[in-house]
Structures are given as C-alpha cells and as structure tokens.
Design a protein around this motif. Sequence first.
Motif, PDB file in Angstrom:
ATOM      1  N   VAL A 164     -61.793 -36.660 -20.319  1.00  0.00           N
ATOM      2  CA  VAL A 164     -60.372 -36.782 -19.973  1.00  0.00           C
ATOM      3  C   VAL A 164     -59.939 -35.620 -19.083  1.00  0.00           C
ATOM      4  O   VAL A 164     -59.260 -35.807 -18.064  1.00  0.00           O
ATOM      5  N   GLU A 165     -60.321 -34.418 -19.482  1.00  0.00           N
ATOM      6  CA  GLU A 165     -59.956 -33.242 -18.690  1.00  0.00           C
ATOM      7  C   GLU A 165     -60.535 -33.319 -17.279  1.00  0.00           C
ATOM      8  O   GLU A 165     -59.885 -32.939 -16.308  1.00  0.00           O
ATOM      9  N   MET A 166     -61.755 -33.801 -17.166  1.00  0.00           N
ATOM     10  CA  MET A 166     -62.362 -33.971 -15.840  1.00  0.00           C
ATOM     11  C   MET A 166     -61.581 -34.989 -15.013  1.00  0.00           C
ATOM     12  O   MET A 166     -61.304 -34.774 -13.828  1.00  0.00           O
ATOM     13  N   ALA A 167     -61.242 -36.112 -15.649  1.00  0.00           N
ATOM     14  CA  ALA A 167     -60.519 -37.166 -14.939  1.00  0.00           C
ATOM     15  C   ALA A 167     -59.152 -36.692 -14.480  1.00  0.00           C
ATOM     16  O   ALA A 167     -58.669 -37.080 -13.403  1.00  0.00           O
ATOM     17  N   MET A 168     -58.504 -35.838 -15.280  1.00  0.00           N
ATOM     18  CA  MET A 168     -57.161 -35.376 -14.935  1.00  0.00           C
ATOM     19  C   MET A 168     -57.149 -34.502 -13.688  1.00  0.00           C
ATOM     20  O   MET A 168     -56.097 -34.295 -13.079  1.00  0.00           O
ATOM     21  N   LYS A 169     -58.294 -33.999 -13.295  1.00  0.00           N
ATOM     22  CA  LYS A 169     -58.366 -33.206 -12.065  1.00  0.00           C
ATOM     23  C   LYS A 169     -58.032 -34.054 -10.840  1.00  0.00           C
ATOM     24  O   LYS A 169     -57.474 -33.564  -9.862  1.00  0.00           O
ATOM     25  N   ILE A 170     -58.410 -35.352 -10.891  1.00  0.00           N
ATOM     26  CA  ILE A 170     -58.126 -36.223  -9.750  1.00  0.00           C
ATOM     27  C   ILE A 170     -56.935 -37.138 -10.010  1.00  0.00           C
ATOM     28  O   ILE A 170     -56.608 -37.976  -9.176  1.00  0.00           O
ATOM     29  N   ALA A 171     -56.275 -36.948 -11.165  1.00  0.00           N
ATOM     30  CA  ALA A 171     -55.174 -37.844 -11.547  1.00  0.00           C
ATOM     31  C   ALA A 171     -54.056 -37.927 -10.498  1.00  0.00           C
ATOM     32  O   ALA A 171     -53.611 -39.025 -10.164  1.00  0.00           O
ATOM     33  N   PRO A 172     -53.556 -36.813  -9.958  1.00  0.00           N
ATOM     34  CA  PRO A 172     -52.459 -36.929  -8.977  1.00  0.00           C
ATOM     35  C   PRO A 172     -52.834 -37.767  -7.758  1.00  0.00           C
ATOM     36  O   PRO A 172     -52.012 -38.545  -7.255  1.00  0.00           O
ATOM     37  N   TYR A 173     -54.084 -37.615  -7.284  1.00  0.00           N
ATOM     38  CA  TYR A 173     -54.523 -38.377  -6.111  1.00  0.00           C
ATOM     39  C   TYR A 173     -54.716 -39.848  -6.469  1.00  0.00           C
ATOM     40  O   TYR A 173     -54.420 -40.736  -5.671  1.00  0.00           O
ATOM     41  N   ALA A 174     -55.200 -40.080  -7.682  1.00  0.00           N
ATOM     42  CA  ALA A 174     -55.397 -41.460  -8.137  1.00  0.00           C
ATOM     43  C   ALA A 174     -54.058 -42.166  -8.329  1.00  0.00           C
ATOM     44  O   ALA A 174     -53.908 -43.334  -7.972  1.00  0.00           O
ATOM     45  N   VAL A 175     -53.081 -41.453  -8.903  1.00  0.00           N
ATOM     46  CA  VAL A 175     -51.741 -42.029  -9.078  1.00  0.00           C
ATOM     47  C   VAL A 175     -51.143 -42.393  -7.727  1.00  0.00           C
ATOM     48  O   VAL A 175     -50.563 -43.471  -7.548  1.00  0.00           O
ATOM     49  N   PHE A 176     -51.299 -41.490  -6.755  1.00  0.00           N
ATOM     50  CA  PHE A 176     -50.810 -41.782  -5.401  1.00  0.00           C
ATOM     51  C   PHE A 176     -51.476 -43.045  -4.860  1.00  0.00           C
ATOM     52  O   PHE A 176     -50.807 -43.933  -4.314  1.00  0.00           O
ATOM     53  N   ALA A 177     -52.794 -43.147  -5.026  1.00  0.00           N
ATOM     54  CA  ALA A 177     -53.533 -44.294  -4.486  1.00  0.00           C
ATOM     55  C   ALA A 177     -53.106 -45.598  -5.156  1.00  0.00           C
ATOM     56  O   ALA A 177     -52.888 -46.614  -4.493  1.00  0.00           O
ATOM     57  N   ILE A 178     -52.965 -45.573  -6.487  1.00  0.00           N
ATOM     58  CA  ILE A 178     -52.601 -46.788  -7.225  1.00  0.00           C
ATOM     59  C   ILE A 178     -51.212 -47.269  -6.830  1.00  0.00           C
ATOM     60  O   ILE A 178     -50.986 -48.457  -6.551  1.00  0.00           O
ATOM     61  N   VAL A 179     -50.248 -46.343  -6.794  1.00  0.00           N
ATOM     62  CA  VAL A 179     -48.867 -46.714  -6.462  1.00  0.00           C
ATOM     63  C   VAL A 179     -48.759 -47.098  -4.992  1.00  0.00           C
ATOM     64  O   VAL A 179     -48.027 -48.030  -4.630  1.00  0.00           O
ATOM     65  N   PHE A 180     -49.484 -46.406  -4.117  1.00  0.00           N
ATOM     66  CA  PHE A 180     -49.487 -46.751  -2.687  1.00  0.00           C
ATOM     67  C   PHE A 180     -49.974 -48.179  -2.489  1.00  0.00           C
ATOM     68  O   PHE A 180     -49.382 -48.944  -1.710  1.00  0.00           O
ATOM     69  N   ASN A 181     -51.055 -48.544  -3.187  1.00  0.00           N
ATOM     70  CA  ASN A 181     -51.578 -49.910  -3.063  1.00  0.00           C
ATOM     71  C   ASN A 181     -50.549 -50.947  -3.469  1.00  0.00           C
ATOM     72  O   ASN A 181     -50.354 -51.964  -2.797  1.00  0.00           O
ATOM     73  N   THR A 182     -49.856 -50.695  -4.584  1.00  0.00           N
ATOM     74  CA  THR A 182     -48.849 -51.641  -5.075  1.00  0.00           C
ATOM     75  C   THR A 182     -47.693 -51.766  -4.096  1.00  0.00           C
ATOM     76  O   THR A 182     -47.267 -52.873  -3.752  1.00  0.00           O
ATOM     77  N   ALA A 183     -47.168 -50.608  -3.635  1.00  0.00           N
ATOM     78  CA  ALA A 183     -46.017 -50.622  -2.741  1.00  0.00           C
ATOM     79  C   ALA A 183     -46.362 -51.208  -1.372  1.00  0.00           C
ATOM     80  O   ALA A 183     -45.558 -51.933  -0.774  1.00  0.00           O
ATOM     81  N   SER A 184     -47.562 -50.910  -0.870  1.00  0.00           N
ATOM     82  CA  SER A 184     -47.932 -51.432   0.447  1.00  0.00           C
ATOM     83  C   SER A 184     -48.183 -52.937   0.414  1.00  0.00           C
ATOM     84  O   SER A 184     -47.958 -53.641   1.396  1.00  0.00           O
TER      85      SER A 184
END
Length: 429
Positions: free
Chosen positions: A202-222
């Motif tokens: 989990v701690e490892m995954a959270m390192k990329i969480a902000p970029y992943a959140v951006f990517a997921i929301v960007f995909n939905t909005a676009s």
Amino acid sequence: MKNHYKLLLGLVFGIVLGSLAHPYQELPWMKHLTDIVMVPVGQIFLRLLFMIVVPMVFSALVLGVYDLARHQGVGKVASRTLFYTVIASTCSVLIGIGMVNFFRPGDGFKVDPHVFETTKSSMDTITANANASKTFGQAIVEIIPKNPLEAAVKALEGEMLALMFCALFFGFAFYVYQKASKKELLIMPILEEIFNGSLVIVEMAMKIAPYAVFAIVFNTASKFGLEIFESLLYFAAVVVGGLLIQQIIVYGLLLKFVAKRSPRDFFSNSKEVLLYAFSTSSSNATLPKAIEVAETKLGLTPSISRFVLTVGATANQNGTALFEGVVVLFLAQVFGVDLSIGQQVQVVVMCIVAGIGTAGVPGGSLPIIMIIMKGVGIPPEGIALILGVDRFLDMCRTTLNVSGDLVIAALVDDKSEISDLEPVHEIIK
C-alpha cells in the motif's frame, strides 16, 4: 507537500484538463495519450491495490476474529457492527427517499428514446447481471463457499462475502483449537506477516497515487465532458444533497454523541482516504488505506478496526443504499409509476438489504437497482437514463460508503478491549 494535498491537486487537474481535452477525444494524438499513458498509469495503480485485497481481507479477518475471540469480544463487536450498520443504512435510505418525494426531480423529465439505443451495450451487461441474480435462499446458502479458493479468485467479481465468511469461520475455528490445545498456533505469525506485507505494498502504491488519480479522473472527464450532467443536474443534486446530509448530520451526530469524538477532527484526519475513495470509486481498493488511517490517524483499536472495516467494505454501503432509493423513486416519477406508501416501504427495506453485499467496485449497484425496480413495477431499462452521471455519483457514494465504514469502526471501538495485534504505524516504521 502532504500526500492528501497531492491527491487533491491530481483530482482538480484531472477534472479541468480532462474537460478541456473532451472536444479532442477522437483525435489520434489524444487517443495515443489516453491509451499509452493515462489508462496504464491508472490501471497499474488500481491493480496494485486490487492485488492485495484478497490476502489482506483474509488475513485481517482471521486475525481480527481470533484476537477478539481470545478476549471474549467477537460477539459484542459483531453485534454492535450490525446494529450501527442497520441504523446508518436506514437513515441514509430514508433521507434519499424523503428528498426525492420533496423535490420530485423526475416530474416533467423528458425521456429521450435514443438513450436506450446509445447505451445498449451497457444495458445488456447490467441486465445480464440482474437476471443472473439468485433468490434470497440461494444467496444465503452461497455465502458459504464450497471452494474457498474459487471464492478468492472471484472475490472482486461479487464473491467477496463468501471469502469473508470463510475467513470469519477460520478465525473462530483457530481460536477454538488454540483454546483446546493450549498452544500458540504457528499460522498466526504467518498471517500477520501477510497482512504486514500488504501494508508495505500500500505504501509503495501511494507513491504514485496522485499521478494515478489524475490519470483516472482525466480519462473520465475527457471521455464524457461536463455536458453529461446538464440534463440530469437536478437528479444529481438531489443525490449529492442526500449524501451530504448523511455525511455531515447523521455521521456527525453519531460521532459526537455516541463515539464522543469531534466530527471535524475525525473527518479532517480521514481526508486522505475520502479523496482516495472519491477518485477510485471502489471501497475494495480503498480498504488497505482505510485500515492504515484508522489506526495511525484515528487511533482505533487494531483488531476492531480491521474487523469492522474489512466487513464494512462489502456489508456497509450507506451511500449505495441511499443512491438506490433515490434512483428507484426518480425513475418511478419519470415513467409515471405512482408508488404507494407500502411500495415505498418495500423499496426502503430492499435498499437496506441490498446495501449489504453490493460489490465494492465501480458500478456494482446497478444490477441491484434493476432488481428493485422489477419488484415495484418500474421498467428496468429506465436505468439507462442515469448511466451518463453514474460515474460521478459512484465517486460520491463510494466516498460516503468508506466514510461510513470509518464512522462505524469508531462507534464500535471500545478502548477497554486489549489487542495483541501490532498497530499499523509500528509496522510501517
């Protein structure tokens, strides 16, 4: 910068830039950006989390039940968890149905016949899932898995309850065996290490969480843009309003007067998990982070928080229950189906029951809604009308689901219970 601020920035930038990119979604460069960069980043992050859901759920429940049983607390914790879950779910459904009856967002709504054609593939999938539903008796029987390994394989596809039952039973069985044999079980340290290893991932995954959140929301909005909300703005506002009432008033009062905690401090310390839940639309994906925050920032007893949160990820879906009630009555208004008080009570009961066991993944509530609609005579295909805003509302109700899990864990938590489980913050250090 703290991680929750990074998550918030990723969320905001994803919405803004994704909306700006929406007009260009069919251009080659945009498709390459989405397919080669955005989708993989988001999926890698989610898969890292889904990868540990099964081992974490099993180990957390076995350890939690075993520890609680050793201190004669498992029955008390389970009964209090069920009690507060039913109370919170009942409040959420009544709030949703009350708001629909008061604001009546479905009156005068113009049904576009083409909406059923453009959403045919989505409707086919949802209808197949609804038709594959089991009777109440079958559902109860199949909570007990014939093959625990098969239940684990299908856990993220709707078999989570079976896996959880298996873990609960094994946890209690280990306690009975340990009590009879008077010796420490070798498997318990192994399960603790599996749980600890899951937290490290989990701690490892959270390192990329902000970029992943951006990517997921960007995909939905676009993909959908902001215009999808225009025709259903009133309906979406009623849903979000109901969710906010449940979050601020119901949860706030329970925290203040039952758990004796400051609602402001509680939600402030939970903000990282809530942002995470909003971004992923998945209670299961949020579970590992919720367990960590419950112990490190909210100070909940490890054995209780792991038990309540793990069970709650499937069995405590307050936001989903509210959403289901609102959708059913909204579509009844759209199609001119006049539901009697008795039928509305039936909807309330069905939504409360359906909230227990709804799949904690994006869109997991849609087949359940179709089943409820069939039960009160509303055309099931009408669910196509709300598919356009379902993704956004799924994000909102998942946030309430996860928040509700944390609140109920705080209500159930009893500091008089002694736990020999190692707290998460010691593991992470």
